[in-house]
Design a protein around this motif. Structure first.
Motif, PDB file in Angstrom:
ATOM      1  N   UNK A   1      55.959  34.170  40.616  1.00  0.00           N
ATOM      2  CA  UNK A   1      54.532  34.089  40.911  1.00  0.00           C
ATOM      3  C   UNK A   1      54.048  35.296  41.708  1.00  0.00           C
ATOM      4  N   UNK A   2      52.946  35.881  41.259  1.00  0.00           N
ATOM      5  CA  UNK A   2      52.225  36.904  42.008  1.00  0.00           C
ATOM      6  C   UNK A   2      50.954  36.251  42.556  1.00  0.00           C
ATOM      7  N   UNK A   3      50.937  36.017  43.855  1.00  0.00           N
ATOM      8  CA  UNK A   3      49.749  35.459  44.502  1.00  0.00           C
ATOM      9  C   UNK A   3      48.807  36.604  44.860  1.00  0.00           C
ATOM     10  N   UNK A   4      47.516  36.400  44.636  1.00  0.00           N
ATOM     11  CA  UNK A   4      46.514  37.422  44.941  1.00  0.00           C
ATOM     12  C   UNK A   4      45.355  36.792  45.703  1.00  0.00           C
ATOM     13  N   UNK A   5      45.116  37.265  46.908  1.00  0.00           N
ATOM     14  CA  UNK A   5      43.960  36.869  47.700  1.00  0.00           C
ATOM     15  C   UNK A   5      43.000  38.056  47.710  1.00  0.00           C
ATOM     16  N   UNK A   6      41.789  37.827  47.251  1.00  0.00           N
ATOM     17  CA  UNK A   6      40.805  38.899  47.140  1.00  0.00           C
ATOM     18  C   UNK A   6      39.673  38.691  48.133  1.00  0.00           C
ATOM     19  N   UNK A   7      39.345  39.762  48.865  1.00  0.00           N
ATOM     20  CA  UNK A   7      38.228  39.769  49.794  1.00  0.00           C
ATOM     21  C   UNK A   7      37.275  40.880  49.377  1.00  0.00           C
ATOM     22  N   UNK A   8      36.025  40.551  49.122  1.00  0.00           N
ATOM     23  CA  UNK A   8      35.036  41.549  48.727  1.00  0.00           C
ATOM     24  C   UNK A   8      33.774  41.368  49.553  1.00  0.00           C
ATOM     25  N   UNK A   9      32.976  42.437  49.663  1.00  0.00           N
ATOM     26  CA  UNK A   9      31.724  42.303  50.391  1.00  0.00           C
ATOM     27  C   UNK A   9      30.673  41.650  49.488  1.00  0.00           C
ATOM     28  N   UNK A  10      29.498  41.442  50.018  1.00  0.00           N
ATOM     29  CA  UNK A  10      28.493  40.682  49.285  1.00  0.00           C
ATOM     30  C   UNK A  10      27.865  41.470  48.141  1.00  0.00           C
ATOM     31  N   UNK A  11      28.223  42.756  48.012  1.00  0.00           N
ATOM     32  CA  UNK A  11      27.808  43.535  46.850  1.00  0.00           C
ATOM     33  C   UNK A  11      28.867  43.527  45.758  1.00  0.00           C
ATOM     34  N   UNK A  12      30.010  42.885  46.035  1.00  0.00           N
ATOM     35  CA  UNK A  12      31.089  42.823  45.059  1.00  0.00           C
ATOM     36  C   UNK A  12      32.125  43.922  45.185  1.00  0.00           C
ATOM     37  N   UNK A  13      32.046  44.749  46.207  1.00  0.00           N
ATOM     38  CA  UNK A  13      33.034  45.817  46.403  1.00  0.00           C
ATOM     39  C   UNK A  13      34.240  45.264  47.156  1.00  0.00           C
ATOM     40  N   UNK A  14      35.457  45.457  46.642  1.00  0.00           N
ATOM     41  CA  UNK A  14      36.645  44.935  47.312  1.00  0.00           C
ATOM     42  C   UNK A  14      36.838  45.524  48.706  1.00  0.00           C
ATOM     43  N   UNK A  15      37.198  44.668  49.635  1.00  0.00           N
ATOM     44  CA  UNK A  15      37.601  45.082  50.984  1.00  0.00           C
ATOM     45  C   UNK A  15      39.121  45.113  51.079  1.00  0.00           C
ATOM     46  N   UNK A  16      39.755  44.076  50.537  1.00  0.00           N
ATOM     47  CA  UNK A  16      41.219  43.989  50.619  1.00  0.00           C
ATOM     48  C   UNK A  16      41.743  43.074  49.527  1.00  0.00           C
ATOM     49  N   UNK A  17      42.941  43.387  49.067  1.00  0.00           N
ATOM     50  CA  UNK A  17      43.743  42.488  48.244  1.00  0.00           C
ATOM     51  C   UNK A  17      45.010  42.175  49.019  1.00  0.00           C
ATOM     52  N   UNK A  18      45.331  40.901  49.149  1.00  0.00           N
ATOM     53  CA  UNK A  18      46.587  40.501  49.773  1.00  0.00           C
ATOM     54  C   UNK A  18      47.471  39.927  48.671  1.00  0.00           C
ATOM     55  N   UNK A  19      48.638  40.547  48.473  1.00  0.00           N
ATOM     56  CA  UNK A  19      49.565  40.161  47.412  1.00  0.00           C
ATOM     57  C   UNK A  19      50.820  39.572  48.034  1.00  0.00           C
ATOM     58  N   UNK A  20      51.323  38.510  47.423  1.00  0.00           N
ATOM     59  CA  UNK A  20      52.565  37.888  47.871  1.00  0.00           C
ATOM     60  C   UNK A  20      53.514  37.789  46.691  1.00  0.00           C
ATOM     61  N   UNK A  21      54.745  38.321  46.882  1.00  0.00           N
ATOM     62  CA  UNK A  21      55.735  38.297  45.807  1.00  0.00           C
ATOM     63  C   UNK A  21      57.124  38.257  46.436  1.00  0.00           C
ATOM     64  N   UNK A  22      58.067  37.642  45.731  1.00  0.00           N
ATOM     65  CA  UNK A  22      59.403  37.410  46.284  1.00  0.00           C
ATOM     66  C   UNK A  22      60.420  38.371  45.685  1.00  0.00           C
ATOM     67  N   UNK A  23      60.715  39.458  46.400  1.00  0.00           N
ATOM     68  CA  UNK A  23      61.743  40.386  45.937  1.00  0.00           C
ATOM     69  C   UNK A  23      62.194  41.257  47.105  1.00  0.00           C
TER      70      UNK A  23
END
Length: 442
Positions: free
Chosen positions: A192-214
């Motif tokens: 599983x690749x978990x993806x948490x996406x945070x964007x501003x109110x215009x839709x521009x990404x601020x951060x992606x937080x990814x979780x993976x086991x390796x």
């Protein structure tokens, strides 16, 4: 011992302005800082010295605020961070973010230094004076990055999704009458690749937080500084986000239940054997390729998310469980274990709406992560290994019947780690007090 808070305390330093309910409750900021050491002397946690720098190391910081609760997560391109209580206290003192709302983890690249001290009873590669000097350098960068992330936080929306990437494989192999590290295609492995996406109110990404086991050990053995697989993945994501019009977006890597997971392709030479230049070239090509696979999947998931939520509520808790110590067996000569009756298992929880980031201070194996997810009331429960300390491997109880690497390198007696992790996280989610655990034979 338990230390838990839900709401913003009186700050000891200025904090970002509260969110405007008319534009969105959640505020998010992110920052990145270079932590590549200038002097490599004495920083290799394994036998030997670093010979140079292949690619730089970074820390990436995420700041979250819902106008009542603040939380922060820091990901370091390092093999591990020991007890980081000191820097979390500094964050509270200097920035006003409660120490038990701060989670510090490492990507677990084996081509990088470690920081902080070894907790009593833990099994880890203790550093010397150079390591502690480097620790202070990293701590200063953590404070600066979190200050930048907090000061640049803006109203944001949040979403979460999952994908899959087949770049990890179980590494506990039984052959010729013994257990060793290798590639076990039939062993348990969470893709599983978990993806948490945070964007501003215009839709521009601020951060992606990814979780993976390796394990980030593709280039382990080259003796060169590198962010390895995780570093390659984060650089690719940030390059794509920059080209898409979000130059300040940050991609954070958090390690999932990686205690028994290896990359499918690695350097492929025995530990201690000096690789040739062609072997190193192939290892770095494999590092970039496998990092690209995870990054591309994370970007695909992020782009496919529907409407993101601007009004999620935050929560954060931490607690420490004292577990009876088990001595390590057949571990590397650089591993140190200070005599102690108990070792502190540190658990942390950052809740973002119906998503739980459950931090554990060691290298958790697949079965423990799976059991936690199955029992959690939140289907989006994401285990983060190496959170706020690294005390050693943390296998499930059944694995103690086999002399595998994760059991030999575990500092916790049977009957403690698995139950303390699963029960502890569930209790924090429910607001229940810590429960007592009784282990089995040492």
């Amino acid at each position: 011992m338990s230390s838990e808070h839900h709401r913003r305390p009186t700050a000891t330093a200025p904090t970002a302005a509260a969110a405007d309910p008319a534009t969105g409750r959640l505020r998010v900021g992110a920052a990145r800082a270079d932590i590549t050491p200038e002097d490599l002397t004495g920083l290799h946690p394994m036998p030997g010295e670093f010979s140079g720098v292949h690619d730089p190391l970074f820390l990436r910081a995420l700041y979250l605020d819902d106008s009542e609760t603040e939380a922060a997560l820091v990901s370091l391109d390092l093999i591990e961070a020991g007890d980081v209580s000191e820097v979390r206290r500094r964050v509270e003192s200097e920035l006003g973010i409660p120490a038990d709302h701060v989670v510090v983890t490492a990507t677990h690249t084996h081509n990088a230094p470690r920081i902080a001290g070894v907790s009593p009873g833990a099994l880890a590669h203790a550093g010397g004076p150079e390591s502690f000097a480097y620790t202070e350098f990293v701590y200063d960068r953590i404070l600066a990055a979190l200050r930048t992330a907090r000061d640049t936080a803006r109203p944001a929306r949040f979403g979460v999704g999952t994908g899959s990437a087949d770049v990890n494989v179980n590494r506990e192999v039984y052959a010729d009458g013994r257990w060793s590290l290798g590639h076990n295609a039939d062993g348990p492995s969470d893709k599983t690749v978990w993806v948490l996406k945070f964007e501003d109110l215009t839709g521009r990404p601020i951060a992606l937080l990814v979780n993976y086991a390796v394990h980030c050990t593709v280039a382990f053995g080259t003796s060169e500084i590198s962010g390895d697989l995780a570093g390659a993945a984060c650089r690719h994501m940030e390059d794509v986000l920059r080209d898409d019009g979000s130059p300040g977006a940050v991609a954070l890597w958090t390690p999932g239940p990686l205690g028994d997971q290896a990359p499918r392709i690695d350097l492929g030479v025995a530990f201690g054997v000096r690789p040739g230049e062609r072997q190193k070239e192939l290892a770095y090509a494999a590092m970039a390729a496998q990092g690209l696979m995870v990054a591309a999947e994370a970007l695909r998931v992020a782009r496919g998310l529907g409407d993101l939520d601007p009004a999620v509520r935050l929560g954060a808790r931490q607690r420490t469980v004292a577990c009876l110590v088990k001595p390590g067996q057949d571990v590397m000569e650089t591993m140190r274990q200070e005599a102690a009756d108990t070792v502190p298992l540190r658990l942390s929880l950052i809740r973002i709406g119906d998503v739980a980031l459950a931090g554990v201070s060691g290298e958790v194996v697949t079965e423990v992560g799976r059991r936690l997810r199955e029992r959690s009331p939140l289907t989006r429960t994401i285990l983060v290994s190496l959170a706020n300390d690294r005390i050693g491997y943390l296998p499930d109880d059944a694995r103690f019947d086999r002399p595998v690497h994760s059991v030999n390198g575990c500092p916790v007696r049977r009957g403690y780690a698995e139950n303390a992790i699963v029960d502890g996280v569930l209790d924090m989610l429910a607001g229940r007090p810590a429960r007592e655990h009784r282990g089995g034979p040492a």
